[in-house]
Design a protein around this motif. Structure first.
Motif, PDB file in Angstrom:
ATOM      1  N   VAL A  94       0.727  -1.269  -0.095  1.00 40.70           N
ATOM      2  CA  VAL A  94       0.003  -0.134   0.021  1.00 40.70           C
ATOM      3  C   VAL A  94       0.860   1.080  -0.057  1.00 40.70           C
ATOM      4  N   CYS A  95       0.194   2.197  -0.417  1.00 44.33           N
ATOM      5  CA  CYS A  95       0.997   3.477  -0.343  1.00 44.33           C
ATOM      6  C   CYS A  95       0.080   4.800  -0.442  1.00 44.33           C
ATOM      7  N   GLY A  96      -0.198   5.623   0.550  1.00 42.65           N
ATOM      8  CA  GLY A  96      -1.217   6.752   0.516  1.00 42.65           C
ATOM      9  C   GLY A  96      -0.477   7.925  -0.530  1.00 42.65           C
ATOM     10  N   LEU A  97      -1.319   8.437  -0.964  1.00 39.55           N
ATOM     11  CA  LEU A  97      -1.004   9.809  -1.903  1.00 39.55           C
ATOM     12  C   LEU A  97      -1.930  10.959  -1.391  1.00 39.55           C
ATOM     13  N   TRP A  98      -1.288  12.069  -1.071  1.00 44.78           N
ATOM     14  CA  TRP A  98      -2.005  13.107  -0.715  1.00 44.78           C
ATOM     15  C   TRP A  98      -1.560  13.942  -1.811  1.00 44.78           C
ATOM     16  N   PHE A  99      -2.563  14.781  -2.461  1.00 45.38           N
ATOM     17  CA  PHE A  99      -2.450  15.597  -3.533  1.00 45.38           C
ATOM     18  C   PHE A  99      -2.740  17.121  -2.958  1.00 45.38           C
ATOM     19  N   CYS A 100      -2.008  18.197  -3.412  1.00 39.63           N
ATOM     20  CA  CYS A 100      -1.985  19.404  -3.083  1.00 39.63           C
ATOM     21  C   CYS A 100      -1.209  20.434  -4.030  1.00 39.63           C
ATOM     22  N   THR A 101      -1.343  21.532  -3.801  1.00 38.51           N
ATOM     23  CA  THR A 101      -0.376  22.632  -4.527  1.00 38.51           C
ATOM     24  C   THR A 101       0.319  23.529  -3.347  1.00 38.51           C
ATOM     25  N   ARG A 102       1.793  23.252  -3.437  1.00 43.38           N
ATOM     26  CA  ARG A 102       2.752  24.075  -2.624  1.00 43.38           C
ATOM     27  C   ARG A 102       3.464  25.176  -3.344  1.00 43.38           C
ATOM     28  N   HIS A 103       3.583  26.177  -2.456  1.00 41.13           N
ATOM     29  CA  HIS A 103       4.263  27.469  -3.077  1.00 41.13           C
ATOM     30  C   HIS A 103       5.565  27.004  -3.586  1.00 41.13           C
ATOM     31  N   TYR A 104       6.345  26.099  -3.088  1.00 37.68           N
ATOM     32  CA  TYR A 104       7.610  25.888  -3.570  1.00 37.68           C
ATOM     33  C   TYR A 104       7.808  24.607  -4.570  1.00 37.68           C
ATOM     34  N   SER A 105       6.854  23.785  -4.674  1.00 30.90           N
ATOM     35  CA  SER A 105       7.005  22.637  -5.636  1.00 30.90           C
ATOM     36  C   SER A 105       5.793  22.563  -6.786  1.00 30.90           C
ATOM     37  N   GLY A 106       4.662  23.394  -6.433  1.00 29.76           N
ATOM     38  CA  GLY A 106       3.494  23.281  -7.671  1.00 29.76           C
ATOM     39  C   GLY A 106       2.675  22.550  -7.093  1.00 29.76           C
ATOM     40  N   ARG A 107       1.994  21.694  -8.065  1.00 29.39           N
ATOM     41  CA  ARG A 107       1.121  20.581  -7.755  1.00 29.39           C
ATOM     42  C   ARG A 107       2.033  19.519  -7.396  1.00 29.39           C
ATOM     43  N   SER A 108       1.626  18.914  -6.253  1.00 26.58           N
ATOM     44  CA  SER A 108       2.508  17.962  -5.716  1.00 26.58           C
ATOM     45  C   SER A 108       1.707  16.979  -5.170  1.00 26.58           C
ATOM     46  N   VAL A 109       2.255  15.603  -4.875  1.00 24.94           N
ATOM     47  CA  VAL A 109       1.904  14.425  -4.310  1.00 24.94           C
ATOM     48  C   VAL A 109       2.908  14.092  -3.099  1.00 24.94           C
ATOM     49  N   GLU A 110       2.257  14.103  -1.908  1.00 27.70           N
ATOM     50  CA  GLU A 110       2.892  13.559  -0.754  1.00 27.70           C
ATOM     51  C   GLU A 110       2.721  12.044  -0.682  1.00 27.70           C
ATOM     52  N   VAL A 111       3.953  11.222  -0.893  1.00 25.79           N
ATOM     53  CA  VAL A 111       3.888   9.750  -0.697  1.00 25.79           C
ATOM     54  C   VAL A 111       3.754   9.351   0.726  1.00 25.79           C
ATOM     55  N   ASP A 112       2.946   8.451   1.257  1.00 25.49           N
ATOM     56  CA  ASP A 112       2.767   8.200   2.645  1.00 25.49           C
ATOM     57  C   ASP A 112       2.515   6.789   3.058  1.00 25.49           C
ATOM     58  N   HIS A 113       3.018   6.466   4.030  1.00 29.17           N
ATOM     59  CA  HIS A 113       2.827   5.094   4.593  1.00 29.17           C
ATOM     60  C   HIS A 113       3.050   3.991   3.415  1.00 29.17           C
ATOM     61  N   VAL A 114       4.166   4.144   2.731  1.00 31.02           N
ATOM     62  CA  VAL A 114       4.630   3.022   1.694  1.00 31.02           C
ATOM     63  C   VAL A 114       5.010   1.580   2.483  1.00 31.02           C
ATOM     64  N   PHE A 115       4.313   0.594   2.069  1.00 28.99           N
ATOM     65  CA  PHE A 115       4.541  -0.658   2.786  1.00 28.99           C
ATOM     66  C   PHE A 115       4.364  -1.725   1.951  1.00 28.99           C
ATOM     67  N   ILE A 116       5.577  -2.647   1.759  1.00 28.69           N
ATOM     68  CA  ILE A 116       5.070  -4.013   1.074  1.00 28.69           C
ATOM     69  C   ILE A 116       5.495  -4.957   2.121  1.00 28.69           C
ATOM     70  N   ASP A 117       4.572  -6.032   2.016  1.00 27.96           N
ATOM     71  CA  ASP A 117       4.635  -7.302   2.784  1.00 27.96           C
ATOM     72  C   ASP A 117       5.951  -7.778   2.975  1.00 27.96           C
ATOM     73  N   GLU A 118       6.511  -8.152   4.032  1.00 27.68           N
ATOM     74  CA  GLU A 118       7.839  -8.822   3.958  1.00 27.68           C
ATOM     75  C   GLU A 118       8.119 -10.139   3.283  1.00 27.68           C
ATOM     76  N   LYS A 119       6.954 -10.660   2.994  1.00 28.90           N
ATOM     77  CA  LYS A 119       7.307 -11.801   2.100  1.00 28.90           C
ATOM     78  C   LYS A 119       7.695 -11.642   0.449  1.00 28.90           C
TER      79      LYS A 119
END
Length: 141
Positions: free
Chosen positions: A59-84
Motif C-alpha cells: 500500500v501507499c498513500g497519496l496526498w494531493f495538494c499545491t505547494r508554493h515551492y513545488s507546485g502541484r505535488s503529491v505526498e507519498v505516505d505510509h509505503v509498505f510492502i509485505d515482508e514476504k
C-alpha cells in the motif's frame, strides 16, 4: 505471476488496515485506524495498492495538494510492502506506477517523509532521485 497496481476505493478500507498495522507495529487500535482512514479519504487522499492476484501485498498513500515551492505535488505516505515480497524490485515497480499515475493527473512533484531509523528506505529513495529538502517535525497536542 503478474502484479497489479491500482487505486483502492474507500469502500475497501478494511483491506488496507492489516498492512498499515504491520507498518505501525499495531500501535493504533483498528477502530481508530479505520476512523482515521475514513477521514483521510475525504481530504484529497487516495490509497494505491499492489496486488498479487487478489491479495493486497503493498500500500501507499497519496496526498494531493499545491505547494508554493513545488507546485502541484503529491505526498507519498505510509509505503509498505509485505515482508514476504520484499527484495523482488516491487518497490521500484510501485514507484514507477506512482510516477506515471500522478503525472497523468497533472502533478509535477513528489514528496515524502521517512523515519530517520529506516536506513533501507533512505537508500531506496536516494536511488529514485529524491533529495533531502528539510526535516519533518511532529508535536502531539
Amino acid at each position: 505471476m503478474p502484479f497489479i497496481f491500482k487505486i483502492i476505493e474507500e469502500e475497501s478500507i478494511d483491506s488496507i488496515l492489516p498492512l498499515i498495522q504491520k507498518l505501525n507495529n499495531n500501535q493504533v487500535l483498528d477502530t481508530i485506524l479505520r476512523q482515521r482512514f475514513v477521514e483521510m479519504f475525504s481530504q484529497n487522499y487516495e490509497c494505491a495498492g499492489l496486488f498479487k492476484n487478489e491479495e493486497l501485498i503493498g500500500v501507499c498513500g497519496l496526498w494531493f495538494c499545491t505547494r508554493h515551492y513545488s507546485g502541484r505535488s503529491v505526498e507519498v505516505d505510509h509505503v509498505f510492502i509485505d515482508e514476504k515480497y520484499r527484495g523482488q524490485r516491487l518497490g521500484k515497480l510501485f514507484f514507477e506506477w506512482i510516477y506515471n499515475y500522478t503525472k497523468n493527473k497533472g502533478f509535477e512533484a513528489i514528496e515524502l517523509n521517512t523515519y530517520v531509523s529506516n536506513h533501507g528506505s533512505h537508500k531506496f529513495y536516494f536511488n529514485e532521485g529524491f533529495k533531502i529538502l528539510g526535516y519533518h517535525f511532529l508535536k502531539k497536542m
